[in-house]
Design an enzyme around this catalytic site. Structure first.
Site, PDB file in Angstrom:
ATOM      1  CG  ASP A 295      -2.201   0.827   0.942  1.00  0.00           C
ATOM      2  OD1 ASP A 295      -3.244   0.570   1.560  1.00  0.00           O
ATOM      3  OD2 ASP A 295      -2.132   1.740   0.094  1.00  0.00           O
TER       4      ASP A 295
HETATM    5  C1  GLC Z   1      -4.287   4.323  -0.332  1.00  0.00           C
HETATM    6  C2  GLC Z   1      -5.207   3.181   0.019  1.00  0.00           C
HETATM    7  C3  GLC Z   1      -5.282   2.104  -1.024  1.00  0.00           C
HETATM    8  C4  GLC Z   1      -5.078   2.713  -2.403  1.00  0.00           C
HETATM    9  C5  GLC Z   1      -3.672   3.259  -2.463  1.00  0.00           C
HETATM   10  C6  GLC Z   1      -3.410   3.971  -3.789  1.00  0.00           C
HETATM   11  O1  GLC Z   1      -3.592   4.763   0.796  1.00  0.00           O
HETATM   12  O2  GLC Z   1      -5.007   2.537   1.265  1.00  0.00           O
HETATM   13  O3  GLC Z   1      -6.558   1.475  -0.900  1.00  0.00           O
HETATM   14  O4  GLC Z   1      -5.265   1.724  -3.398  1.00  0.00           O
HETATM   15  O5  GLC Z   1      -3.378   4.136  -1.391  1.00  0.00           O
HETATM   16  O6  GLC Z   1      -4.209   5.101  -3.888  1.00  0.00           O
END
Ligand code: GLC
Length: 751
Positions: A295
């Site tokens: 993430d």
């Molecule tokens: C965010 C979220 C995730 C998302 C990623 C990219 O922090 O936790 O669900 O896909 O970053 O935006």
């Protein structure tokens, strides 16, 4: 007297056919040809890997983000040219994507295509209901349809990887990301996960109108302590395996191409550096061969978790646990070469990570078809067909929580209607959180006020008055709203949360309606006019007074681009609501966690006995239970039958029930099948959902609905963590919510 009419098979197929996505689903390639294709891909990966430098390998593991408007940053083209940037987040738009892809395919040394990822969670530019809303349709067909349309629009803009479906089970509505998933139940969440993966990927995501999906956030992110986002999670392996893992396994079974590790630490080990989940479960038990992306900077955050003393340790822990692509932070690239030199990361581990990235790029067909057809965007984005689908899916996602004295549906020739509330004429909140390319855009979004105006004729006078804001103490607008109600036949009050009150980093310690909205409802209702409450919210709310005093309540969540039209379709009866709650509505935030598949305890609640499990100040039952939802017609369930009284542990049993529409209007009912393992070596929930079907019946029509229970349905993890079906008594409960229903029993006997 029941009619003997039963919908003929051809009619059922025709009905299902009309509901399927507009694009004919692609039949999966024959197994032999699929295996040949995979073998060919592996050979091409071997050839490529052998030619790659360490820097180029690390480059494939690097993902960087573009701006929210889809543009890329000044450093990106050169990183692509040098083969040091394998994928993007946020960068989108056919021309832009082709510009970067052309650099990769014509100027880089190895001509490895770049992969463009984006959070296409519930639509790209045509926005469908937020996932919790779409889940309320209890219709996997609808979920698949909307995901397929989202994939068509995203792929037209050059995006071939979506960071969806979010399949986190959520039992705590304080957690803002409950809005992004399918609610509290593992079986239901598994069915919706499969449907959404199928919708995004189809049978073969090398189809340029498809995207590769991403099961996230692996794992147990929704179990954040106190419902506070990013907070620690701690649970038994039994709970992990029975509640939080199943939807991820369902995504793997549906062929999901990628996973995303999560922010949270699980039982003391951060999930972005957790060998048990990322390697033992995902790779060794489930044989998942796709890629894992971290993430957003969750690799770097291993230092905040105090798991890693420095960046190098964070990179080592993450890549050795099983993270392949590092999202946005750059520790793999910064420290990879040294970790290899020091043998803290083996070349085998690095090669395996790169292999998995290349494998997904080959499976997407990007090596052979790297560019997006730039003519598609104008045709696909917010096409009439997509908007029509958004309206249909939204209407089917609405949940009629209450409807006394047949307040709803409204007649279209009403003399006058008062429309009040801070969300009545709103557009920007209707697409909810994670609204992708619709972010900060309102053109094309239909408000409730606009939807009702379009639905009613010139003879109906609309008296609009906002009344108050979503938050704040200002009640100066109440008088105008009260006057509007006094001058109207009926009042509609549209209240709830703003879109940013749910989603990421949006936990709330209270579940009450924000601001003075409840007082607005009370003031409008005090006029004595029939009052309909329309809710727009990203989580269950403690709407106790409304539930007690308002005659009609329609839960609409955030219903997307076509929200206003869909809500008007239901308010005026052009669509009979058939949605059901995929989450429990508590009476008080103090009851949390409150979910239907709870244990019985040794002292189950009993109002007549002091010494039982209950509160002194609130009833233990929910305000609205999981699976609850009303219709403008009525249904009866009778004649529950089981195909056997006794089965062996590896046996199957069929439960069937007759469902009749006993009302005066066609409508949908969601028949729900639950089981209860009456006595087992570990305590079991009072009931567990193991089947459901949404059916449409005309007045007087009836149908027998059947469910097959398999060992997968009846089994659980025993004290030795073995999944097994134990001999003993079982109950089957079939109903239209998680409360009540018809019951029957059967027994699993020793072989
Ligand atoms: C965010 C979220 C995730 C998302 C990623 C990219 O922090 O936790 O669900 O896909 O970053 O935006």
């Amino acid at each position: 007297m029941k009619s003997t009419k039963i919908i003929s098979l051809t009619v059922i197929i025709a009905l299902l056919g009309s509901m399927l996505p507009t694009v004919r689903a692609i039949a999966p390639p024959p197994p032999k040809r699929f295996a040949q294709r995979q073998a060919n891909i592996e050979r091409r990966i071997d050839t490529l890997l052998a030619r790659m430098t360490v820097e180029e390998k690390l480059g494939q593991l690097q993902q960087l983000d573009g701006d929210v408007d889809g543009s890329f940053r000044a450093e990106h083209p050169d990183l692509v040219r040098r083969g040091l940037l394998g994928s993007f987040l946020n960068v989108r738009g056919a021309k832009r994507v082709n510009e970067l892809q052309r650099i990769a395919m014509t100027e880089s040394r190895l001509k490895i295509p770049v992969l463009f990822g984006y959070d296409v969670i519930h639509g790209y530019r045509t926005i469908f209901p937020v996932p919790l809303g779409e889940a309320s349709s209890w219709s996997p067909v609808d979920a698949e349809r909307s995901a397929q349309i989202a994939a068509r629009e995203a792929s037209a803009a050059g995006v071939r990887w979506t960071f969806a479906p979010m399949v986190d089970i959520a039992r705590d509505p304080r957690w803002g990301r409950i809005v992004e998933g399918a609610g509290e139940d593992p079986y239901f969440g598994s069915v919706m996960a499969r449907a959404r993966v199928r919708g995004f990927q189809g049978a073969d995501y090398s189809d340029p109108t498809r995207v590769v999906a991403c099961a996230k956030h692996f794992v147990a992110y929704g179990a954040a302590e106190a419902g506070r986002d990013y907070n620690t999670t701690d649970m038994s392996e039994t709970t992990l395996r029975e509640i939080y893992l199943p939807p991820f396994k369902a995504a793997v079974d549906a062929g999901v191409g990628t996973f995303m590790s999560a922010f949270n630490d699980l039982n003391g080990v951060p999930t972005s550096a957790n060998p048990f989940t990322l390697t033992e479960v995902l790779r060794n038990e489930w044989k998942f061969d796709g890629l894992v992306v971290s993430d957003y900077e969750s690799v770097k955050e291993l230092m905040n978790h105090n798991l890693a003393a420095d960046e190098r340790e964070a990179a080592r822990a993450a890549i050795n646990a099983g993270v392949d692509i590092e999202m946005v932070s750059r520790l793999f690239n910064k420290h990879g070469a040294q970790l290899l030199r020091e043998n803290k990361v083996s070349m085998g581990t690095l090669d395996e990570a790169v292999r998995r990235v290349l494998r997904i790029k080959f499976r997407l067909g990007l090596f052979d078809n790297p560019y997006v057809d730039e003519s598609r965007e104008a045709k696909e984005i917010m096409s009439a067909e997509h908007l029509r689908a958004a309206r249909e899916v939204a209407a089917r996602s609405l949940v009629l929580l209450k409807n006394e004295r047949e307040t709803l549906p409204l007649t279209k020739n009403l003399r006058s209607i008062a429309i009040t509330g801070p969300l009545a004429d709103d557009q920007k909140n209707l697409t909810g959180s994670w609204n992708a390319d619709a972010l900060n855009k309102t053109e094309g979004i239909v408000s409730v006020l606009a939807g009702i105006r379009a639905k009613t004729g010139a003879e109906t006078k609309i008296n609009y008055a906002k009344g108050c804001e979503i938050t704040g103490d200002d009640t100066s607008g109440f008088a105008e709203a009260v006057r509007a109600a006094q001058n109207s036949d009926v009042a509609i009050v549209v209240v709830g949360e703003s879109a940013e009150m749910s989603g990421e980093a949006a936990s709330r310690s209270s579940l009450d309606l924000p601001g003075r909205q409840l007082d607005l409802i009370k003031a409008v209702q005090a006029t004595g006019k029939p009052t309909v409450v329309v809710l727009m919210n990203g989580r269950p709310l403690t709407i106790n007074w409304i539930a007690e005093n308002s005659p009609a309540i329609l839960e609409t969540w955030f219903a997307g681009t076509e929200a206003g039209n869909a809500i008007a379709d239901v308010l005026f009866g052009d669509v009979n609501p058939g949605g059901k709650l995929p989450v429990t509505f508590p009476r008080s935030v103090g009851q949390i966690p409150l979910y239907y598949n709870h244990k019985n305890t040794g002292r189950p609640p009993d109002a007549k006995n002091k010494y039982t499990s209950k509160y002194l100040d609130v009833d233990v039952t929910p305000l609205f239970p999981f699976g609850h939802g009303l219709s403008y017609t009525q249904f009866s369930l009778t004649n529950l039958q089981l195909s056997a009284q006794r089965i062996r542990p590896d046996g199957r049993i069929i439960a069937s029930v007759e469902v009749e529409n006993t009302g005066r209007r066609a409508g949908d009912e969601v028949v729900q099948l639950y089981i209860r393992d009456v006595a087992a070596s570990v305590t079991r929930p009072v009931r567990e959902l193991k089947g459901f079907e949404r059916i449409t019946l005309r007045p007087g029509e009836w149908r027998r609905v059947s469910f097959t229970l398999t060992p997968e349905s009846l089994g659980f993890y025993d004290r030795q963590m073995r999944f097994r079906v134990e001999p003993g008594a079982f109950k089957v409960i079939v109903g239209t919510s998680s409360v009540g229903g018809l019951e029957a029993g059967f027994e699993v006997i020793q072989r």
